[in-house]
Write a protein that holds these residues in place. Sequence first.
Motif, short mmCIF file in Angstrom:
data_model
loop_
_atom_site.label_atom_id
_atom_site.label_comp_id
_atom_site.label_asym_id
_atom_site.label_seq_id
_atom_site.Cartn_x
_atom_site.Cartn_y
_atom_site.Cartn_z
N ALA A 1 0.83 -1.20 0.00
CA ALA A 1 0.00 0.00 0.00
C ALA A 1 0.87 1.26 0.00
CB ALA A 1 -0.92 -0.01 1.22
N GLU A 2 1.89 1.28 0.83
CA GLU A 2 2.76 2.46 0.90
C GLU A 2 3.50 2.66 -0.42
OE1 GLU A 2 6.50 4.13 3.61
OE2 GLU A 2 5.36 2.36 4.23
N LEU A 3 4.00 1.57 -1.00
CA LEU A 3 4.74 1.67 -2.26
C LEU A 3 3.85 2.19 -3.38
CD1 LEU A 3 7.39 1.12 -3.80
CD2 LEU A 3 6.55 -1.20 -4.21
N ASN A 4 2.65 1.69 -3.48
CA ASN A 4 1.76 2.09 -4.56
C ASN A 4 1.23 3.50 -4.37
OD1 ASN A 4 0.80 -0.23 -6.65
ND2 ASN A 4 1.50 -1.13 -4.73
N LEU A 5 1.04 3.94 -3.15
CA LEU A 5 0.65 5.33 -2.92
C LEU A 5 1.75 6.28 -3.39
CD1 LEU A 5 -1.06 5.11 0.58
CD2 LEU A 5 -2.14 5.79 -1.57
N LYS B 1 4.02 5.62 -5.70
CA LYS B 1 4.11 5.54 -7.15
C LYS B 1 3.01 6.34 -7.82
CE LYS B 1 4.85 1.56 -9.04
NZ LYS B 1 4.77 0.13 -9.37
N LEU B 2 1.80 6.25 -7.31
CA LEU B 2 0.70 6.98 -7.92
C LEU B 2 0.85 8.49 -7.70
CD1 LEU B 2 -2.29 4.63 -7.02
CD2 LEU B 2 -1.27 5.00 -9.25
N ALA B 3 1.36 8.88 -6.53
CA ALA B 3 1.58 10.30 -6.28
C ALA B 3 2.66 10.85 -7.21
CB ALA B 3 1.98 10.52 -4.83
N ASP C 1 9.95 0.96 -10.06
CA ASP C 1 9.52 2.14 -10.82
C ASP C 1 9.19 3.31 -9.91
OD1 ASP C 1 9.88 0.91 -13.26
OD2 ASP C 1 7.80 0.22 -13.41
N VAL C 2 9.93 3.42 -8.82
CA VAL C 2 9.80 4.55 -7.91
C VAL C 2 10.95 5.51 -8.16
CG1 VAL C 2 9.78 5.29 -5.50
CG2 VAL C 2 8.61 3.19 -6.17
N ILE C 3 10.63 6.80 -8.29
CA ILE C 3 11.67 7.80 -8.50
C ILE C 3 12.49 7.95 -7.23
CG2 ILE C 3 12.15 10.22 -9.03
CD1 ILE C 3 9.64 10.36 -10.61
N ARG C 4 13.81 7.85 -7.37
CA ARG C 4 14.72 8.03 -6.25
C ARG C 4 15.75 9.09 -6.59
NH1 ARG C 4 14.15 4.79 -2.05
NH2 ARG C 4 12.87 2.92 -2.28
N VAL C 5 16.25 9.73 -5.54
CA VAL C 5 17.24 10.79 -5.70
C VAL C 5 18.62 10.17 -5.72
CG1 VAL C 5 18.22 12.85 -4.65
CG2 VAL C 5 15.75 12.46 -4.56
#
Length: 223
Positions: free
Chosen positions: A67-71, A73-75, A110-114
Amino acid sequence: MNPEEDKEIRVEVNKVVISEGLHMLHDITERFSTWKSLVFFIAVLKGFCRFLKTGQKINKGDLLRYAELNLLKLAQQLHFGDEIQLLKKAKAISKDSRIVCLSPYLDEDDVIRVCGRLRKSVLPREVCHPSKSQISRLIVMYIHEKISHQGRHFTEGAVRNAGYWIIGSKRLVSSVIHRCVTCRKHRGQLQCQKMADLPCDRLTPGSPFTSVGVDTFGPWEIT
């Protein structure tokens, strides 16, 4: 003549569905006041759908992580959709992007990371390469309560240490602390109570001990 065979129309339909899904996420997040309640809601919804589909139950920890990961990603898709598409194609993002100076990249989820200079560090990936919306505010509120309502610098550091990089975090953290009821109680200015007017008996001239008496009761020591 036949819309089902027209590729352009079908592509447009897919875009509408994605857009509606992102706006639906925005509407859902606006209805929750805490990060934990939002994550728990998504986790329960995912677990229920998975149970109806396969008849199997998923571990609670896995559901919360999903749930945390998908929130997140969608944001990110809602605010940085163009950047994500370019990163998936291994292309450079626009120089006008708000995150171009952070050298972002996509991880395996597929999560944007710095990107930073800590690639060879033994620290966890969430600390070395951290990942704005109502979700950002909920995350800041959750971490601010978790560190017992510390100040802006402590809260901002805790957000970074938890693996989140929020654009304009200083202003957001200050806004959250300013609206925090507990912080306003602890850091609010002391109120000075206004003294009441003196009673008439103390202001009206009269003979001695007319309005004021002296207690002269004992015990008395005598010899």
